[in-house]
Design a protein around this motif. Structure first.
Motif, PDB file in Angstrom:
ATOM      1  N   ALA A  39     136.119 -32.901 116.658  1.00 30.23           N
ATOM      2  CA  ALA A  39     136.969 -32.571 115.512  1.00 30.23           C
ATOM      3  C   ALA A  39     136.122 -32.375 114.256  1.00 30.23           C
ATOM      4  CB  ALA A  39     138.006 -33.670 115.288  1.00 30.23           C
ATOM      5  N   GLY A  40     135.125 -33.228 114.053  1.00 31.28           N
ATOM      6  CA  GLY A  40     134.231 -33.082 112.906  1.00 31.28           C
ATOM      7  C   GLY A  40     133.455 -31.782 112.953  1.00 31.28           C
ATOM      8  N   VAL A  41     132.995 -31.410 114.155  1.00 23.44           N
ATOM      9  CA  VAL A  41     132.286 -30.138 114.322  1.00 23.44           C
ATOM     10  C   VAL A  41     133.203 -28.972 113.973  1.00 23.44           C
ATOM     11  CG1 VAL A  41     131.280 -28.572 116.038  1.00 23.44           C
ATOM     12  CG2 VAL A  41     130.651 -30.996 116.042  1.00 23.44           C
ATOM     13  N   ALA A  42     134.455 -29.034 114.438  1.00 22.36           N
ATOM     14  CA  ALA A  42     135.413 -27.959 114.181  1.00 22.36           C
ATOM     15  C   ALA A  42     135.682 -27.797 112.687  1.00 22.36           C
ATOM     16  CB  ALA A  42     136.722 -28.234 114.927  1.00 22.36           C
ATOM     17  N   VAL A  43     135.912 -28.908 111.999  1.00 23.53           N
ATOM     18  CA  VAL A  43     136.202 -28.857 110.560  1.00 23.53           C
ATOM     19  C   VAL A  43     134.991 -28.319 109.791  1.00 23.53           C
ATOM     20  CG1 VAL A  43     136.676 -30.255 108.505  1.00 23.53           C
ATOM     21  CG2 VAL A  43     137.920 -30.705 110.635  1.00 23.53           C
ATOM     22  N   ALA A  44     133.795 -28.820 110.112  1.00 23.99           N
ATOM     23  CA  ALA A  44     132.594 -28.393 109.400  1.00 23.99           C
ATOM     24  C   ALA A  44     132.298 -26.915 109.642  1.00 23.99           C
ATOM     25  CB  ALA A  44     131.401 -29.244 109.848  1.00 23.99           C
ATOM     26  N   THR A  45     132.517 -26.444 110.868  1.00 27.03           N
ATOM     27  CA  THR A  45     132.262 -25.039 111.168  1.00 27.03           C
ATOM     28  C   THR A  45     133.226 -24.135 110.421  1.00 27.03           C
ATOM     29  OG1 THR A  45     131.494 -25.674 113.393  1.00 27.03           O
ATOM     30  CG2 THR A  45     131.988 -23.354 113.023  1.00 27.03           C
ATOM     31  N   CYS A  46     134.505 -24.501 110.411  1.00 24.13           N
ATOM     32  CA  CYS A  46     135.502 -23.707 109.681  1.00 24.13           C
ATOM     33  C   CYS A  46     135.189 -23.660 108.191  1.00 24.13           C
ATOM     34  CB  CYS A  46     136.895 -24.283 109.905  1.00 24.13           C
ATOM     35  SG  CYS A  46     137.535 -24.063 111.582  1.00 24.13           S
ATOM     36  N   ALA A 108     129.180 -46.424 117.799  1.00 24.55           N
ATOM     37  CA  ALA A 108     130.025 -45.734 116.820  1.00 24.55           C
ATOM     38  C   ALA A 108     131.476 -45.680 117.272  1.00 24.55           C
ATOM     39  CB  ALA A 108     129.508 -44.315 116.591  1.00 24.55           C
ATOM     40  N   GLY A 109     132.382 -45.796 116.303  1.00 24.97           N
ATOM     41  CA  GLY A 109     133.805 -45.595 116.548  1.00 24.97           C
ATOM     42  C   GLY A 109     134.196 -44.171 116.176  1.00 24.97           C
ATOM     43  N   PRO A 110     135.475 -43.836 116.310  1.00 28.71           N
ATOM     44  CA  PRO A 110     135.920 -42.472 115.991  1.00 28.71           C
ATOM     45  C   PRO A 110     135.606 -42.022 114.569  1.00 28.71           C
ATOM     46  CG  PRO A 110     137.598 -43.632 117.240  1.00 28.71           C
ATOM     47  CD  PRO A 110     136.551 -44.658 116.888  1.00 28.71           C
ATOM     48  N   GLY A 111     135.767 -42.918 113.597  1.00 27.45           N
ATOM     49  CA  GLY A 111     135.510 -42.532 112.211  1.00 27.45           C
ATOM     50  C   GLY A 111     134.075 -42.117 111.987  1.00 27.45           C
ATOM     51  N   ARG A 112     133.153 -42.917 112.486  1.00 28.37           N
ATOM     52  CA  ARG A 112     131.734 -42.596 112.313  1.00 28.37           C
ATOM     53  C   ARG A 112     131.359 -41.360 113.125  1.00 28.37           C
ATOM     54  NH1 ARG A 112     126.661 -46.631 113.674  1.00 28.37           N
ATOM     55  NH2 ARG A 112     125.024 -45.243 112.924  1.00 28.37           N
ATOM     56  N   ALA A 113     131.954 -41.209 114.305  1.00 29.20           N
ATOM     57  CA  ALA A 113     131.675 -40.035 115.133  1.00 29.20           C
ATOM     58  C   ALA A 113     132.148 -38.763 114.442  1.00 29.20           C
ATOM     59  CB  ALA A 113     132.347 -40.189 116.492  1.00 29.20           C
ATOM     60  N   PHE A 114     133.310 -38.825 113.796  1.00 29.82           N
ATOM     61  CA  PHE A 114     133.821 -37.671 113.052  1.00 29.82           C
ATOM     62  C   PHE A 114     132.866 -37.297 111.929  1.00 29.82           C
ATOM     63  CE2 PHE A 114     136.187 -35.870 109.490  1.00 29.82           C
ATOM     64  CZ  PHE A 114     136.837 -34.803 110.101  1.00 29.82           C
ATOM     65  N   ARG A 115     132.389 -38.301 111.195  1.00 32.16           N
ATOM     66  CA  ARG A 115     131.447 -38.030 110.101  1.00 32.16           C
ATOM     67  C   ARG A 115     130.142 -37.442 110.633  1.00 32.16           C
ATOM     68  NH1 ARG A 115     133.542 -42.992 108.416  1.00 32.16           N
ATOM     69  NH2 ARG A 115     131.702 -44.131 109.165  1.00 32.16           N
ATOM     70  N   GLY A 117     129.754 -35.498 113.296  1.00 30.71           N
ATOM     71  CA  GLY A 117     129.985 -34.081 113.568  1.00 30.71           C
ATOM     72  C   GLY A 117     130.069 -33.259 112.301  1.00 30.71           C
ATOM     73  N   LEU A 118     130.732 -33.809 111.303  1.00 32.74           N
ATOM     74  CA  LEU A 118     130.900 -33.120 110.028  1.00 32.74           C
ATOM     75  C   LEU A 118     129.558 -32.895 109.342  1.00 32.74           C
ATOM     76  CD1 LEU A 118     133.423 -32.177 108.353  1.00 32.74           C
ATOM     77  CD2 LEU A 118     133.163 -34.297 107.053  1.00 32.74           C
ATOM     78  N   LEU A 119     128.739 -33.950 109.281  1.00 33.34           N
ATOM     79  CA  LEU A 119     127.477 -33.876 108.546  1.00 33.34           C
ATOM     80  C   LEU A 119     126.402 -33.104 109.301  1.00 33.34           C
ATOM     81  CD1 LEU A 119     127.344 -37.519 107.108  1.00 33.34           C
ATOM     82  CD2 LEU A 119     127.954 -35.416 105.911  1.00 33.34           C
ATOM     83  N   LEU A 120     126.362 -33.248 110.632  1.00 33.21           N
ATOM     84  CA  LEU A 120     125.356 -32.523 111.399  1.00 33.21           C
ATOM     85  C   LEU A 120     125.536 -31.019 111.256  1.00 33.21           C
ATOM     86  CD1 LEU A 120     124.948 -34.515 114.744  1.00 33.21           C
ATOM     87  CD2 LEU A 120     123.175 -34.013 113.065  1.00 33.21           C
ATOM     88  N   ILE A 121     126.784 -30.554 111.324  1.00 34.32           N
ATOM     89  CA  ILE A 121     127.036 -29.119 111.205  1.00 34.32           C
ATOM     90  C   ILE A 121     126.938 -28.664 109.752  1.00 34.32           C
ATOM     91  CG2 ILE A 121     128.748 -27.300 111.536  1.00 34.32           C
ATOM     92  CD1 ILE A 121     127.510 -28.386 114.121  1.00 34.32           C
ATOM     93  N   GLY A 122     127.420 -29.497 108.835  1.00 31.95           N
ATOM     94  CA  GLY A 122     127.464 -29.097 107.432  1.00 31.95           C
ATOM     95  C   GLY A 122     126.143 -29.183 106.698  1.00 31.95           C
ATOM     96  N   LEU A 123     125.238 -30.067 107.166  1.00 31.81           N
ATOM     97  CA  LEU A 123     124.005 -30.296 106.410  1.00 31.81           C
ATOM     98  C   LEU A 123     122.720 -30.020 107.188  1.00 31.81           C
ATOM     99  CD1 LEU A 123     124.934 -33.633 104.567  1.00 31.81           C
ATOM    100  CD2 LEU A 123     125.120 -31.287 103.723  1.00 31.81           C
ATOM    101  N   PHE A 124     122.793 -29.931 108.513  1.00 37.38           N
ATOM    102  CA  PHE A 124     121.570 -29.712 109.292  1.00 37.38           C
ATOM    103  C   PHE A 124     121.015 -28.324 108.982  1.00 37.38           C
ATOM    104  CE2 PHE A 124     118.914 -29.531 113.139  1.00 37.38           C
ATOM    105  CZ  PHE A 124     118.376 -30.798 113.088  1.00 37.38           C
ATOM    106  N   PRO A 125     119.736 -28.207 108.629  1.00 42.14           N
ATOM    107  CA  PRO A 125     119.186 -26.922 108.150  1.00 42.14           C
ATOM    108  C   PRO A 125     119.441 -25.735 109.076  1.00 42.14           C
ATOM    109  CG  PRO A 125     117.622 -28.686 107.759  1.00 42.14           C
ATOM    110  CD  PRO A 125     118.739 -29.297 108.558  1.00 42.14           C
ATOM    111  N   SER A 126     119.210 -25.907 110.380  1.00 39.95           N
ATOM    112  CA  SER A 126     119.391 -24.767 111.285  1.00 39.95           C
ATOM    113  C   SER A 126     120.845 -24.314 111.323  1.00 39.95           C
ATOM    114  CB  SER A 126     118.923 -25.131 112.703  1.00 39.95           C
ATOM    115  OG  SER A 126     119.715 -26.186 113.251  1.00 39.95           O
ATOM    116  N   ASP A 127     121.791 -25.263 111.213  1.00 37.94           N
ATOM    117  CA  ASP A 127     123.198 -24.890 111.225  1.00 37.94           C
ATOM    118  C   ASP A 127     123.610 -24.200 109.930  1.00 37.94           C
ATOM    119  OD1 ASP A 127     123.525 -25.859 113.747  1.00 37.94           O
ATOM    120  OD2 ASP A 127     124.359 -27.778 113.151  1.00 37.94           O
ATOM    121  N   VAL A 128     123.034 -24.639 108.822  1.00 37.57           N
ATOM    122  CA  VAL A 128     123.307 -23.975 107.540  1.00 37.57           C
ATOM    123  C   VAL A 128     122.828 -22.527 107.590  1.00 37.57           C
ATOM    124  CG1 VAL A 128     122.758 -23.947 105.076  1.00 37.57           C
ATOM    125  CG2 VAL A 128     123.251 -26.123 106.210  1.00 37.57           C
TER     126      VAL A 128
END
Length: 205
Positions: A39-46, A108-115, A117-128
């Protein structure tokens, strides 16, 4: 949108991203944590597609296909950066260690897992870089963010692949996941090199 950007979905999840998805399958609540990560990956990608498309249009990064256009210069600069990163990973391959936070995701629980996914896609240089490439492509095609739906779906599907495999063949997956995770953790430098070179070729094609 131009379908040549679809392979970039693989680049989005290669490296720490896919390792994170595998590590979460060894968490105390693997299904909940992995689902939250997807879900975090999906939100960050969108969000990333919307933001980069807006910036590319506002700055006219996708204007024209001339060799001297800013978008073309930026693409060549990215190729140089990616080649340098690949060389750096090769040079440091003997001393490369997995990031400490990766192992900590086992608790990790769901909250940390969501974050994650969000941060890896939103901030990781190759993904940016990938997201900007998609944004520039959409701008060149005079298309809106909705045209990137195939790319978003492909990225989310790849992110969900470990979880889907786990749900379909749970017994085998429980035995295989630690082995695959350990190999990826020990060979992260090789994965990074492949990703950098793969992405550089896609930019030039």
């Amino acid at each position: 949108m131009n379908l040549h950007v679809l392979p970039l979905a693989i680049t989005m999840m290669a490296g720490p991203q896919i390792m994170c998805a595998l590590v979460l399958l060894t968490a105390r609540r693997p299904v909940a944590a992995s689902g939250a990560f997807v879900a975090g990956v999906a939100v960050a990608t969108c969000l990333g597609v919307v933001i980069t498309t807006g910036l590319a249009s506002a700055l006219s990064l996708g204007a024209g296909h001339r060799e001297g256009s800013f978008g073309k210069v930026l693409q060549y600069a990215l190729v140089v950066v990616l080649v340098l990163l690949a060389l750096r990973n090769w040079r440091n391959r003997e001393t490369a260690d997995p990031p400490a936070w990766l192992g900590s995701l086992q608790s990790a629980g769901p909250g940390r897992a969501f974050r994650a996914g969000l941060l890896l896609i939103g901030l990781f240089p190759s993904d940016v870089v990938v997201l900007f490439t998609v944004g520039i492509t959409l701008s060149q095609d005079h298309a809106g963010p909705l045209a990137a739906l195939p790319f978003v779906l492909a990225t989310v599907l790849i992110a969900a692949a470990p979880l889907l495999t786990y749900l379909l063949v749970r017994d085998r997956a429980e035995a295989a996941v630690p082995v695959v995770r350990d190999w990826l953790t020990g060979h992260g430098w090789l994965v990074n090199i492949i990703v950098c070179l793969f992405f550089a070729v896609l930019i030039l094609v």
